[in-house]
Motif scaffolding. Structure first.
Motif, PDB file in Angstrom:
ATOM      1  N   MET A 193      -7.124  -1.825  -1.415  1.00 47.92           N
ATOM      2  CA  MET A 193      -7.776  -1.531  -2.879  1.00 47.92           C
ATOM      3  C   MET A 193      -7.578  -0.194  -3.335  1.00 47.92           C
ATOM      4  N   THR A 194      -7.112   0.821  -2.761  1.00 48.27           N
ATOM      5  CA  THR A 194      -7.002   2.210  -3.152  1.00 48.27           C
ATOM      6  C   THR A 194      -5.640   2.705  -3.242  1.00 48.27           C
ATOM      7  N   HIS A 195      -4.722   2.126  -2.280  1.00 48.36           N
ATOM      8  CA  HIS A 195      -3.205   2.589  -2.321  1.00 48.36           C
ATOM      9  C   HIS A 195      -2.402   1.623  -2.982  1.00 48.36           C
ATOM     10  N   TYR A 196      -1.778   1.829  -3.827  1.00 45.96           N
ATOM     11  CA  TYR A 196      -0.817   0.724  -4.516  1.00 45.96           C
ATOM     12  C   TYR A 196       0.595   1.436  -4.624  1.00 45.96           C
ATOM     13  N   THR A 222      -2.115   3.717   6.853  1.00 53.28           N
ATOM     14  CA  THR A 222      -2.626   3.025   5.554  1.00 53.28           C
ATOM     15  C   THR A 222      -1.802   1.539   5.830  1.00 53.28           C
ATOM     16  N   ARG A 273      -9.046  -2.453   7.080  1.00 57.96           N
ATOM     17  CA  ARG A 273      -8.399  -1.599   6.052  1.00 57.96           C
ATOM     18  C   ARG A 273      -8.500  -2.178   4.787  1.00 57.96           C
ATOM     19  N   THR A 315      -7.481 -10.820  -8.220  1.00 61.47           N
ATOM     20  CA  THR A 315      -8.808 -10.378  -8.382  1.00 61.47           C
ATOM     21  C   THR A 315      -9.130 -10.639 -10.168  1.00 61.47           C
ATOM     22  N   ILE A 347     -10.133  -1.898   2.179  1.00 60.83           N
ATOM     23  CA  ILE A 347     -10.428  -0.902   1.330  1.00 60.83           C
ATOM     24  C   ILE A 347      -8.862   0.037   1.020  1.00 60.83           C
ATOM     25  N   VAL A 348      -8.119  -0.039   1.847  1.00 57.96           N
ATOM     26  CA  VAL A 348      -6.876   0.635   1.713  1.00 57.96           C
ATOM     27  C   VAL A 348      -5.991   0.083   0.653  1.00 57.96           C
ATOM     28  N   THR A 365       0.665  -1.356   0.140  1.00 59.92           N
ATOM     29  CA  THR A 365       0.007  -0.021   0.020  1.00 59.92           C
ATOM     30  C   THR A 365       0.912   1.339   0.106  1.00 59.92           C
TER      31      THR A 365
END
Lengths: 127, 245, 398
Positions: C121-124, B139, C116, C138, C118-119, B122
């Motif tokens: 899935m949104t921060h890469y 995060t 988290r 996925t 969702i984190v 992340t």
């Protein structure tokens, strides 16, 4: 027939209106205890803080952590220092500034899993 | 005079006062480094690279650095050594053939090319512009891949709920953490707690400074004296250097 | 070849409900274990700061590896045109999906902060092979779902081959990604090898087929479907080849390490004096997971022997993943060559680890989830052919 229906609807609305009165509501779910302990004014107008405090904190969080910008204005430490309860020294607890409102609004509050909810002077005075 | 400027001057005065106090407290501390303390409105910059130089010939059989670190950062032992977080530890070495014994403090080496940052899915593991490697606990999902990747065993996973955190050092269950080089102190213009303690109560083995600053003592010593990196074979260019290893 | 007729399984018997109930109970136990791990923290598990990936990861990696391997039967049919395997392709695709779902559930529920997700899935961070794997996993669901659709929908049948090719290539990349999670760990001597990626691919062939064989035999037996020897003997030979290939890759890996002086201590640990890890390597991975199945597969021709061999491959596979993941962490990291090292962080010593009940419950829960999803799917959609008797599939057997 329609007249009976109208009466019933009116009755239901009246009861609902009474139930919605603030004293009734307070008995069901405790109203948040928004008690300002320190200072004349917040860092931004009350309306803006109510609406956007999470955005301000989020923005400041990334500036502080990622860039090392430690402006005190919107820092969580600064919030806690003013808003901690005089009795407990904390923003959490039954009448805590943060927790009571978050509980009322049923919004989870994750900050204090890691950050201390205690005012610094108070925390320092503790053994 | 606008408020920002007034505040800036206020912070400057506070830093100067702090510097005076620290110079008397810690003899190994140099004023020149304090002069570089940033204002709160100034971002960490790649012009600086913070680092440590540890002379293990002077490292005494004490743990002043460990105690000071864990006190400063609110890292409390729960009596479970296998799961308790350790941001810094004393490592005892003994040569397999000759029996020559040494001891040294080991913590996050603040690599220029940190494997923990590379593997983090992340981006929670990151390197600040001034070379300090940190974990963004907002995060961090607690996958522990960074612990697998770190060559130094420098990282700990927080295995249980934490209370009594310090205001400048948030810590919480389910995330990974490690030495921050006392980033909150560095941003105030102070040196890390371990260095301060070593120079006060320990063997005066640790030196903190800006590796890029030609006028800094650490830079001068690295320029004129031999030093080494742990696992130099990995070519990570660590910010923590050792002498006498 | 006559078109194959597929039928849902009946799924109204007491035995079906009992099976589903038992699997459901195991899933619930796994969820309960995850819940208590999240609430009390990971200190209630056997995992420590030295062994950060424990039993849940053994199960998760096994399931994810087996998932991509389970798709192989379908790939053999669609990509390599072997029509004998055509009637098995739907079940193969289904198992690929359910095993992956079970493995990912374990992996996610073991996170320190699963809330988290969702984190993630949104921060890469695209330098991380872990982040790539999120897309690979996925994407695998989507690709295999599409592939299954081309098999189920008659009008889409002509697209089965390209869809199968995409799914096959995707699974090769996926398992390369899984192997590289370990292969890229430059700082740990037992990992840090490009060989781990192809090793994981042959492991997936072997584990996935073993799971497939057992599920196929059980499903046919319990639903009274005919299952001919022609199909089973093909699967038997295929499994034998895969098991032998895994042994070959393991041998090459260890021989390479034995040649390199720097790696001698690692090899001494795994092959000779590593205690539980040495025992699991020789008895679990090599004997039960390799030699015994080979003897069973090539020495006899009974169905019981095939089933036993498949079960041995699964047990040996779990042992192999355990040795790799946990043994690889237990072995101390080399920081100071030629020195004896001691510290409060257990530097320089083999880290202690014992699987705890919550970890085992979570891992088994993932296996149960995969099987439960399979059992339900077999009832809802026609994945299984009405008959796999020799005459019904035999026309293409030559």
């Amino acid at each position: 027939m329609t007249r009976i229906a109208a009466v019933i609807i009116a009755a239901v609305l009246a009861v609902a209106g009474a139930a919605d009165a603030s004293d009734q509501r307070a008995r069901g779910v405790a109203l948040p205890a928004v008690k300002i302990e320190k200072g004349e004014a917040c860092v931004a107008p009350t309306g803006e803080m109510r609406r956007d405090h999470m955005k301000l904190l989020l923005h400041q969080r990334d500036r502080t952590l990622r860039q090392g910008l430690r402006e005190p204005r919107f820092s969580l430490k600064n919030c806690v220092d003013c808003h901690a309860s005089r009795e407990t020294g904390s923003v959490l607890g039954k009448d805590g500034f943060c927790s009571s409102c978050h509980e009322y609004a049923a919004v989870s509050l994750d900050c204090f899993e890691c950050h201390t909810p205690l005012q610094q002077k108070r925390a320092a005075a503790r053994p | 005079m606008n408020p920002d400027r007034r505040q800036f001057l206020g912070w400057g005065a506070a830093a100067a006062a702090g510097a005076a106090a620290v110079t008397t407290l810690a003899p190994g501390f140099r004023l020149i480094e304090l002069a570089q303390a940033r204002s709160p409105q100034e971002a960490a910059s790649a012009l600086q690279r913070w680092g440590l130089l540890i002379d293990i010939t002077k490292c005494a059989d004490c743990d002043a650095c460990v105690t000071a670190c864990h006190e400063e950062n609110g890292v409390a032992s729960l009596g479970r050594p296998e799961t308790d977080a350790q941001w810094i530890r004393k490592v005892n070495l003994r040569d397999q053939r000759t029996g020559y014994a040494q001891t040294l403090p080991l913590m996050c080496q603040h690599c220029e090319h940190p494997p923990c940052v590379d593997v983090c899915p992340t981006g929670a593991s990151f390197k600040r512009d001034d070379g300090i490697v940190l974990v963004d606990k907002h995060t961090c999902i607690g996958c522990r891949y960074c612990v697998m990747a770190c060559p130094y065993g420098a990282r700990s996973f927080v295995h249980e709920a934490v209370s009594g955190q310090k205001a400048d050092v948030p810590r919480g269950k389910g995330t990974v953490e490690s030495c921050t080089l006392c980033v909150h102190r560095v941003d105030r213009g102070e040196s890390p707690a371990c260095v301060e303690a070593c120079n006060k109560d320990g063997g005066k083995a640790m030196l903190f400074g800006d590796l890029n600053d030609a006028s800094a003592e650490i830079h001068g010593r690295l320029k004129s004296e031999p030093s080494s990196q742990i696992r130099a074979d990995l070519a990570l260019n660590t910010g923590v250097r050792y002498q006498g290893l | 070849m006559a078109s194959v007729q597929y039928r849902e399984i009946d799924g109204r018997s007491g035995a079906y409900r009992a099976l589903l109930g038992a699997l459901g109970a195991l899933v619930l136990a796994g969820l309960g274990a995850a819940w208590s791990m999240e609430h009390q923290g990971h200190h209630i598990t056997g995992m420590t700061n030295r062994i950060v990936w424990g039993t849940p990861h053994v199960f998760a990696v096994f399931l994810i590896v087996a998932a991509s391997g389970a798709l192989n039967v379908a790939s053999v049919a669609s990509v390599f045109g072997r029509e004998l395997y055509q009637p098995l392709a739907r079940l193969s695709g289904l198992l690929a999906l359910t095993l992956l779902a079970g493995g990912l559930a374990v992996l996610v529920l073991d996170l320190g902060r699963p809330d988290r997700l969702i984190v993630a899935m949104t921060h890469y961070n695209f330098k991380s092979i872990f982040a790539w794997n999120i897309f690979l996993y996925t994407g695998f669901f989507a690709v295999v779902a599409l592939y299954l659709w081309t098999m189920f929908e008659r009008r889409m049948n002509r697209h089965t081959k390209p869809a199968g090719l995409v799914a096959f290539l995707w699974r090769l990349v996926l398992t390369t990604g899984t192997g590289s999670i370990f292969g890229f760990l430059v700082a740990r001597e037992p990992y840090a090898s490009a060989l781990l990626a192809p090793l994981f691919i042959v492991m997936s062939f072997s584990f996935g087929l073993a799971v497939f064989v057992l599920v196929l035999m059980a499903a046919c037996k319990w639903t009274g479907r005919a299952l001919g020897d022609v199909v089973l003997n093909r699967l038997r030979n295929l499994l034998g080849v895969f098991v032998a290939t895994v042994l070959y890759f393991v041998a090459v890996h260890h021989l390479t390490n034995l040649y390199i002086a720097r790696q001698h201590d690692v090899e001494r640990f795994f092959l000779w004096e590593g205690g539980i890890y040495t025992a699991l390597f020789w008895l679990g991975q090599v004997l039960i997971g390799g030699i015994v199945p080979l003897a069973l597969l090539f020495g006899t021709s009974s169905r019981r022997a095939l089933a036993a061999a498949a079960a041995c491959v699964i047990l040996g596979g779990l042992a192999q993943v355990y040795v790799l993941i946990i043994g690889g962490q237990a072995y101390p990291q080399l920081m100071f060559p030629e020195k004896e090292v001691a510290s409060s962080f257990f530097d320089g010593v083999v880290a202690a680890y014992a699987p705890s009940l919550p970890e085992v419950a979570l891992g088994v829960g993932g296996v149960a989830l995969a099987l439960a999803l399979t059992v339900v799917a077999l009832k809802v959609l026609p994945f299984l052919p009405k008959s796999l008797a020799d005459g019904d599939v035999g026309s293409a057997a030559a």
